[in-house]
Motif scaffolding. Structure first.
Motif, PDB file in Angstrom:
ATOM      1  N   PRO A   2       0.830  -1.213   0.000  1.00 35.85           N
ATOM      2  CA  PRO A   2       0.000   0.000   0.000  1.00 35.85           C
ATOM      3  C   PRO A   2       0.859   1.256   0.000  1.00 35.85           C
ATOM      4  CG  PRO A   2      -0.071  -1.079   2.146  1.00 35.85           C
ATOM      5  CD  PRO A   2       0.645  -2.004   1.231  1.00 35.85           C
ATOM      6  N   GLU A   3       0.316   2.330  -0.625  1.00 32.61           N
ATOM      7  CA  GLU A   3       1.062   3.571  -0.739  1.00 32.61           C
ATOM      8  C   GLU A   3       0.211   4.767  -0.339  1.00 32.61           C
ATOM      9  OE1 GLU A   3       4.037   2.617  -4.529  1.00 32.61           O
ATOM     10  OE2 GLU A   3       2.219   3.796  -4.835  1.00 32.61           O
ATOM     11  N   VAL A   4       0.877   5.822   0.060  1.00 33.14           N
ATOM     12  CA  VAL A   4       0.222   7.112   0.244  1.00 33.14           C
ATOM     13  C   VAL A   4       0.159   7.776  -1.132  1.00 33.14           C
ATOM     14  CG1 VAL A   4       0.434   9.387   1.312  1.00 33.14           C
ATOM     15  CG2 VAL A   4       1.126   7.329   2.589  1.00 33.14           C
ATOM     16  N   THR A   5      -1.019   8.257  -1.502  1.00 33.98           N
ATOM     17  CA  THR A   5      -1.145   8.914  -2.809  1.00 33.98           C
ATOM     18  C   THR A   5      -1.497  10.381  -2.612  1.00 33.98           C
ATOM     19  OG1 THR A   5      -3.460   8.230  -2.983  1.00 33.98           O
ATOM     20  CG2 THR A   5      -1.820   6.801  -3.984  1.00 33.98           C
ATOM     21  N   GLN A   6      -0.935  11.222  -3.483  1.00 31.34           N
ATOM     22  CA  GLN A   6      -1.176  12.652  -3.403  1.00 31.34           C
ATOM     23  C   GLN A   6      -1.605  13.185  -4.759  1.00 31.34           C
ATOM     24  OE1 GLN A   6       2.746  13.455  -0.787  1.00 31.34           O
ATOM     25  NE2 GLN A   6       1.512  15.299  -1.137  1.00 31.34           N
ATOM     26  N   THR A   7      -2.563  14.111  -4.726  1.00 31.83           N
ATOM     27  CA  THR A   7      -2.988  14.789  -5.950  1.00 31.83           C
ATOM     28  C   THR A   7      -3.167  16.277  -5.683  1.00 31.83           C
ATOM     29  OG1 THR A   7      -5.302  14.273  -5.402  1.00 31.83           O
ATOM     30  CG2 THR A   7      -4.168  12.781  -6.936  1.00 31.83           C
ATOM     31  N   PRO A   8      -2.934  17.127  -6.682  1.00 34.30           N
ATOM     32  CA  PRO A   8      -2.289  16.801  -7.951  1.00 34.30           C
ATOM     33  C   PRO A   8      -0.782  16.641  -7.759  1.00 34.30           C
ATOM     34  CG  PRO A   8      -2.639  19.159  -7.786  1.00 34.30           C
ATOM     35  CD  PRO A   8      -3.222  18.568  -6.535  1.00 34.30           C
ATOM     36  N   SER A   9      -0.095  16.241  -8.803  1.00 29.08           N
ATOM     37  CA  SER A   9       1.364  16.135  -8.704  1.00 29.08           C
ATOM     38  C   SER A   9       1.997  17.525  -8.814  1.00 29.08           C
ATOM     39  CB  SER A   9       1.914  15.201  -9.777  1.00 29.08           C
ATOM     40  OG  SER A   9       1.513  15.634 -11.052  1.00 29.08           O
ATOM     41  N   HIS A  10       1.330  18.420  -9.549  1.00 27.58           N
ATOM     42  CA  HIS A  10       1.822  19.780  -9.703  1.00 27.58           C
ATOM     43  C   HIS A  10       0.622  20.721  -9.722  1.00 27.58           C
ATOM     44  CE1 HIS A  10       4.584  22.787 -12.095  1.00 27.58           C
ATOM     45  NE2 HIS A  10       4.369  23.159 -10.847  1.00 27.58           N
ATOM     46  N   GLN A  11       0.705  21.777  -8.921  1.00 27.61           N
ATOM     47  CA  GLN A  11      -0.361  22.767  -8.825  1.00 27.61           C
ATOM     48  C   GLN A  11       0.239  24.146  -9.027  1.00 27.61           C
ATOM     49  OE1 GLN A  11      -3.873  22.323  -7.748  1.00 27.61           O
ATOM     50  NE2 GLN A  11      -3.979  24.450  -8.391  1.00 27.61           N
ATOM     51  N   VAL A  12      -0.316  24.882  -9.981  1.00 25.17           N
ATOM     52  CA  VAL A  12       0.119  26.259 -10.221  1.00 25.17           C
ATOM     53  C   VAL A  12      -1.032  27.177  -9.831  1.00 25.17           C
ATOM     54  CG1 VAL A  12       0.992  27.902 -11.907  1.00 25.17           C
ATOM     55  CG2 VAL A  12       1.576  25.480 -12.128  1.00 25.17           C
ATOM     56  N   THR A  13      -0.751  28.151  -9.003  1.00 23.85           N
ATOM     57  CA  THR A  13      -1.804  29.011  -8.452  1.00 23.85           C
ATOM     58  C   THR A  13      -1.317  30.459  -8.422  1.00 23.85           C
ATOM     59  OG1 THR A  13      -2.577  27.203  -7.055  1.00 23.85           O
ATOM     60  CG2 THR A  13      -3.249  29.410  -6.402  1.00 23.85           C
ATOM     61  N   GLN A  14      -2.243  31.358  -8.641  1.00 27.58           N
ATOM     62  CA  GLN A  14      -1.920  32.776  -8.526  1.00 27.58           C
ATOM     63  C   GLN A  14      -1.797  33.177  -7.063  1.00 27.58           C
ATOM     64  OE1 GLN A  14      -1.447  35.211 -10.841  1.00 27.58           O
ATOM     65  NE2 GLN A  14      -1.624  33.816 -12.569  1.00 27.58           N
ATOM     66  N   MET A  15      -0.863  34.056  -6.792  1.00 28.93           N
ATOM     67  CA  MET A  15      -0.689  34.582  -5.434  1.00 28.93           C
ATOM     68  C   MET A  15      -2.013  35.146  -4.926  1.00 28.93           C
ATOM     69  SD  MET A  15       2.190  37.310  -4.204  1.00 28.93           S
ATOM     70  CE  MET A  15       1.578  38.608  -5.245  1.00 28.93           C
ATOM     71  N   GLY A  16      -2.325  34.845  -3.676  1.00 31.66           N
ATOM     72  CA  GLY A  16      -3.564  35.328  -3.087  1.00 31.66           C
ATOM     73  C   GLY A  16      -4.713  34.352  -3.180  1.00 31.66           C
ATOM     74  N   GLN A  17      -4.577  33.350  -4.053  1.00 28.84           N
ATOM     75  CA  GLN A  17      -5.635  32.359  -4.197  1.00 28.84           C
ATOM     76  C   GLN A  17      -5.494  31.274  -3.140  1.00 28.84           C
ATOM     77  OE1 GLN A  17      -8.199  32.545  -6.635  1.00 28.84           O
ATOM     78  NE2 GLN A  17      -7.311  34.599  -6.674  1.00 28.84           N
ATOM     79  N   GLU A  18      -6.580  30.568  -2.929  1.00 22.79           N
ATOM     80  CA  GLU A  18      -6.595  29.439  -2.015  1.00 22.79           C
ATOM     81  C   GLU A  18      -6.222  28.169  -2.780  1.00 22.79           C
ATOM     82  OE1 GLU A  18     -10.009  28.754   0.859  1.00 22.79           O
ATOM     83  OE2 GLU A  18     -10.375  27.129  -0.576  1.00 22.79           O
ATOM     84  N   VAL A  19      -5.549  27.248  -2.121  1.00 27.00           N
ATOM     85  CA  VAL A  19      -5.219  25.985  -2.765  1.00 27.00           C
ATOM     86  C   VAL A  19      -5.469  24.839  -1.777  1.00 27.00           C
ATOM     87  CG1 VAL A  19      -2.775  26.044  -2.097  1.00 27.00           C
ATOM     88  CG2 VAL A  19      -3.455  24.798  -4.136  1.00 27.00           C
ATOM     89  N   ILE A  20      -5.922  23.722  -2.291  1.00 31.81           N
ATOM     90  CA  ILE A  20      -6.139  22.523  -1.471  1.00 31.81           C
ATOM     91  C   ILE A  20      -5.311  21.384  -2.043  1.00 31.81           C
ATOM     92  CG2 ILE A  20      -7.808  20.804  -0.652  1.00 31.81           C
ATOM     93  CD1 ILE A  20      -9.950  22.973  -0.751  1.00 31.81           C
ATOM     94  N   LEU A  21      -4.466  20.828  -1.213  1.00 26.21           N
ATOM     95  CA  LEU A  21      -3.651  19.672  -1.598  1.00 26.21           C
ATOM     96  C   LEU A  21      -4.269  18.437  -0.962  1.00 26.21           C
ATOM     97  CD1 LEU A  21      -0.096  21.201  -1.010  1.00 26.21           C
ATOM     98  CD2 LEU A  21      -1.606  21.422  -2.989  1.00 26.21           C
ATOM     99  N   ARG A  22      -4.352  17.392  -1.767  1.00 24.47           N
ATOM    100  CA  ARG A  22      -5.068  16.204  -1.307  1.00 24.47           C
ATOM    101  C   ARG A  22      -4.143  15.008  -1.124  1.00 24.47           C
ATOM    102  NH1 ARG A  22     -10.242  17.927  -1.907  1.00 24.47           N
ATOM    103  NH2 ARG A  22     -10.486  19.563  -3.467  1.00 24.47           N
ATOM    104  N   CYS A  23      -4.512  14.184  -0.158  1.00 22.74           N
ATOM    105  CA  CYS A  23      -3.714  13.007   0.185  1.00 22.74           C
ATOM    106  C   CYS A  23      -4.668  11.876   0.556  1.00 22.74           C
ATOM    107  CB  CYS A  23      -2.808  13.347   1.367  1.00 22.74           C
ATOM    108  SG  CYS A  23      -1.937  11.947   2.107  1.00 22.74           S
TER     109      CYS A  23
END
Lengths: 117, 109
Positions: A2-23
């Motif tokens: 079994p492995e830990v999986t993360q998405t996305p592999s690469h996220q590009v976001t404008q400064m000031g925006q919110e971002v959610i990283l998933r695992c």
């Protein structure tokens, strides 16, 4: 294995925006972690999470950051109002709940590369 | 405060030669020490933990409390050993890992 999986592999976001990283941690693990690695620097601990609450956090993990276990499988890191200096590789990890104090390893995901423009 | 120091950012060794990756730590209590490895384009993987006193892929590491060191050693380097190696410390009762800056090991054929 079994492995830990993360998405996305690469996220590009404008400064000031919110971002959610998933695992998605390993299914029978109940301790979860986020680390980050700014380019050229060391891997740094951000936060650990157990039993639906933060168990430890570093000074990096300020009010801009939050974590959540929205369902039985996902573990997310939210960054509000991103800054240029948030650009980094973010690693999720999980460990076996019954052996966290017995030197059992944390299993890491592949990471999400976050780029703030 | 706990700290892990890996003094070498880069290390190049000829195939078949011995390898030693240095790791020193600073911690007032009894530490738990690990070596993690990251092969090209792969995730961080646990290589060794001091409590196990095991040998993985020919690598060993001994905790020296007097010198506060946990150096990683292998008697004969192989090309597939080329990777990034991180030393990490965990204090008892604490969950976080404190990492060193890492050493990029390159094995010269």
């Amino acid at each position: 294995e079994p492995e830990v999986t993360q998405t996305p592999s690469h996220q590009v976001t404008q400064m000031g925006q919110e971002v959610i990283l998933r695992c998605v941690p390993i299914s029978n693990h109940l301790y979860f972690y986020w680390y980050r690695q700014i380019l050229g620097q060391k891997v740094e601990f951000l936060v650990s999470f157990y039993n639906n609450e933060i168990s430890e956090k570093s000074e990096i993990f300020d009010d801009q950051f939050s974590v959540e276990r929205p369902d039985g499988s996902n573990f997310t890191l939210k960054i509000r109002s991103t800054k240029l200096e948030d650009s980094a590789m973010y690693f999720c990890a999980s460990s076996d709940p019954h052996r966290v104090d017995s030197n059992q390893p944390q299993h890491f995901g592949d990471g999400t590369r976050l780029s703030i423009l | 405060a706990q700290r892990v120091t890996q003094p070498e950012k880069l290390l190049s060794v000829f195939k078949g030669a011995p390898v030693e990756l240095k790791c020193n730590y600073s911690y007032s209590g009894s530490p738990e020490l690990f070596w993690y490895v990251q092969y090209s384009r792969q995730r961080l993987q646990l290589l060794l933990r001091h409590i196990s006193r095991e040998s993985i892929k020919g690598f060993t590491a001994d905790l020296n409390k007097g010198e506060t060191s946990f150096h990683l050693k292998k008697p004969f380097a192989q090309e597939e050993d080329s990777a990034m190696y991180y030393c990490a410390l965990k204090s008892f009762g604490n969950e976080k890992l404190t990492f060193g800056t890492g050493t990029r090991l390159t094995i010269i054929p």
